[in-house]
Enzyme design. Sequence first.
Site, PDB file in Angstrom:
ATOM      1  N   GLU A  46      16.371  30.464  -7.026  1.00  0.00           N
ATOM      2  CA  GLU A  46      15.046  30.700  -7.591  1.00  0.00           C
ATOM      3  C   GLU A  46      14.845  32.213  -7.725  1.00  0.00           C
ATOM      4  O   GLU A  46      15.381  33.002  -6.950  1.00  0.00           O
ATOM      5  CB  GLU A  46      13.995  30.111  -6.652  1.00  0.00           C
ATOM      6  N   LYS A 118       8.788  24.411 -12.389  1.00  0.00           N
ATOM      7  CA  LYS A 118       8.467  23.999 -11.030  1.00  0.00           C
ATOM      8  C   LYS A 118       7.118  23.278 -10.979  1.00  0.00           C
ATOM      9  O   LYS A 118       6.107  23.788 -11.460  1.00  0.00           O
ATOM     10  CB  LYS A 118       8.439  25.243 -10.135  1.00  0.00           C
ATOM     11  N   CYS A 159      12.698  24.942  -4.984  1.00  0.00           N
ATOM     12  CA  CYS A 159      12.096  25.431  -3.739  1.00  0.00           C
ATOM     13  C   CYS A 159      11.063  24.482  -3.138  1.00  0.00           C
ATOM     14  O   CYS A 159      11.422  23.469  -2.548  1.00  0.00           O
ATOM     15  CB  CYS A 159      11.517  26.829  -3.962  1.00  0.00           C
TER      16      CYS A 159
END
Length: 278
Positions: A46, A118, A159
């Site tokens: 990321e 995300k 993440c």
Amino acid sequence: MSLPDTLNVALVQMTSGPDIDANLKTAGDMIRVAALDGAQFVQTPENTCHMRFPATEKLKSAKAEDEHPALPYFSDIARDLGVWIHVGSIAVKVADDKMANRGYIFAANGDIAARYDKIHLFDVDLPTGETHRESAHIVPGDKAVVVDTPFGKIGMGICYDLRFAPLFRALAQGGARILTVPAAFTVPTGLAHWESLLRARAIETGSFVLAAAQCGTHEGGRMTYGHSLIVDPWGKVLAEGGDAPGLITATLNLADSEKARSAIPALRHDRNFNLVSV
């Protein structure tokens, strides 16, 4: 199309700074080393392109997708080396005051095979006094993404998504046998939860999990945990990255996913239920 028996993967662990060009070169150099060592699929973490503090500085330096230098850069590398590259995420400006935290998978011919924004954003006040408000400048995604590749279907996460098991269950039920979680995990949460959560997502879904991570100290003193992991569908750690920049590699025996799902067919055993408070 029949799938190969194995896949050689490599994960890039790095300490991204504020300079986009410098971070691109670091990632590109490690991708080239991995390819020379036989990697067919390479993943970066990321925030590959840059990490800034405060987040307003990241917003100022973020680029729109059509002018972002990372896309032609990684496209050229993928095509030149003949490897698939998963750029864990980059900051893509989508409005004057907003970015997307967007991951890309490049096919070996250089084409963009998939994009993923995300979904779950990290807003937290940590006991250490560290505060994160990702939603202040990031627009969340609303699409779970499974991409078809010559190695089978791959499901994309980033993440904080790791903490939301239903996303990864949906990706696996959508055909993904490899799940990806590139990250920039904080040190306290990394120490406590990183490996446990990654192994849990692998075990729950009978999938390989690839999680390239940021490590070390970044602008403003933010520290990330590192310890990139490659996990097999039974929850076994195949490779682990420690706390310094570098590469980890593994050969995935792709049939292991089907073996795990046959042994524990939990993906087929969902039942509806009602929640009752008594």
